[in-house]
Motif scaffolding. Structure first.
Motif, PDB file in Angstrom:
ATOM      1  N   ARG A  37      -6.002   1.151  -3.231  1.00  0.00           N
ATOM      2  CA  ARG A  37      -5.109   1.742  -2.673  1.00  0.00           C
ATOM      3  C   ARG A  37      -4.970   3.235  -2.943  1.00  0.00           C
ATOM      4  NH1 ARG A  37      -1.894   2.332   1.462  1.00  0.00           N
ATOM      5  NH2 ARG A  37      -0.411   3.369   1.337  1.00  0.00           N
ATOM      6  N   THR A  89       3.523   4.226   0.836  1.00  0.00           N
ATOM      7  CA  THR A  89       4.630   3.365   0.912  1.00  0.00           C
ATOM      8  C   THR A  89       5.901   4.020   0.371  1.00  0.00           C
ATOM      9  OG1 THR A  89       3.937   2.745  -1.602  1.00  0.00           O
ATOM     10  CG2 THR A  89       2.968   1.532   0.225  1.00  0.00           C
ATOM     11  N   GLU A  91       7.577   3.361  -2.400  1.00  0.00           N
ATOM     12  CA  GLU A  91       7.033   3.378  -3.846  1.00  0.00           C
ATOM     13  C   GLU A  91       6.427   4.659  -4.002  1.00  0.00           C
ATOM     14  OE1 GLU A  91       5.597   0.119  -5.750  1.00  0.00           O
ATOM     15  OE2 GLU A  91       7.619  -1.146  -5.191  1.00  0.00           O
ATOM     16  N   GLU A  92       5.296   4.821  -3.332  1.00  0.00           N
ATOM     17  CA  GLU A  92       4.516   5.990  -3.430  1.00  0.00           C
ATOM     18  C   GLU A  92       5.350   7.356  -3.153  1.00  0.00           C
ATOM     19  OE1 GLU A  92       0.213   3.700  -2.504  1.00  0.00           O
ATOM     20  OE2 GLU A  92       1.224   4.837  -0.782  1.00  0.00           O
TER      21      GLU A  92
END
Length: 186
Positions: A37, A89, A91-92
């Motif tokens: 990722r 994302t 979360e990122e």
């Protein structure tokens, strides 16, 4: 070796250099967990930051053989378009927001140039290229102080050799790895 400003046509290569150099960096590992990722997310992230810094009047310097890149921005002028982070994302983005927030809280006031990223391809590391490229930017800015955050003890040693000094205690986003603020007088 020649050190110079990156040409617009070299931006993709410079983003690749920064992404490769920061793949195993503690802050990158925390912000983008998982090697696969991270390999996808770092180019998105670095492109967004480079475009933001350049739009704010910053500079992207490279080694002539494109083995290293340094992104400079005027202190306090790092601007990024949220759309530039498309592909990351939630979360990122949340972890990045936490990192940016803590960096902003600890940034110095006044006029300075911020060396946001100093990266060298893995195959060219430990040859002094990053130090010489960073010095190129320091020489260009002459009478203006420089600031950066070291994310490893090894990078802090390099920066100290170039005249940077600790600028307060290390800080971190909640749950993230520490970053050491460093300052260099002209």
């Amino acid at each position: 070796m020649i050190f110079r400003a990156a040409e617009p046509s070299e931006m993709d290569t410079a983003v690749d250099v920064l992404s490769e150099a920061f793949h195993d960096d503690p802050v990158s590992v925390w912000a983008f967990p998982g090697d696969e990722r991270r390999a996808v997310a770092l180019p998105i992230f670095h492109r967004a930051v480079v475009l933001g810094a350049l739009a704010a009047g910053g500079h992207l310097d490279v080694a002539g053989d494109l083995s290293a890149a340094v992104l400079w921005s005027p202190g306090g002028e790092e601007g990024m378009d949220d759309d530039a982070f498309a592909g990351l994302t939630g979360e990122e983005l949340g972890r990045l927001a936490a990192v940016f927030e803590v960096m902003t809280e600890h940034a110095p006031g006044g006029e300075y140039h911020h060396a946001q990223f100093v990266g060298v391809r893995k195959s060219a590391q430990r040859q002094g290229i990053g130090a010489r490229l960073l010095k190129h930017g320091l020489d260009r800015y002459g009478a203006v102080p420089a600031y950066l955050e070291a994310s490893t003890s090894e990078s802090a040693k390099l920066y100290r050799r170039l005249g940077f000094r600790d600028h307060g205690p290390a800080f971190a986003a909640e749950g993230g790895p520490p970053m050491l603020p460093m300052w260099r007088e002209p």
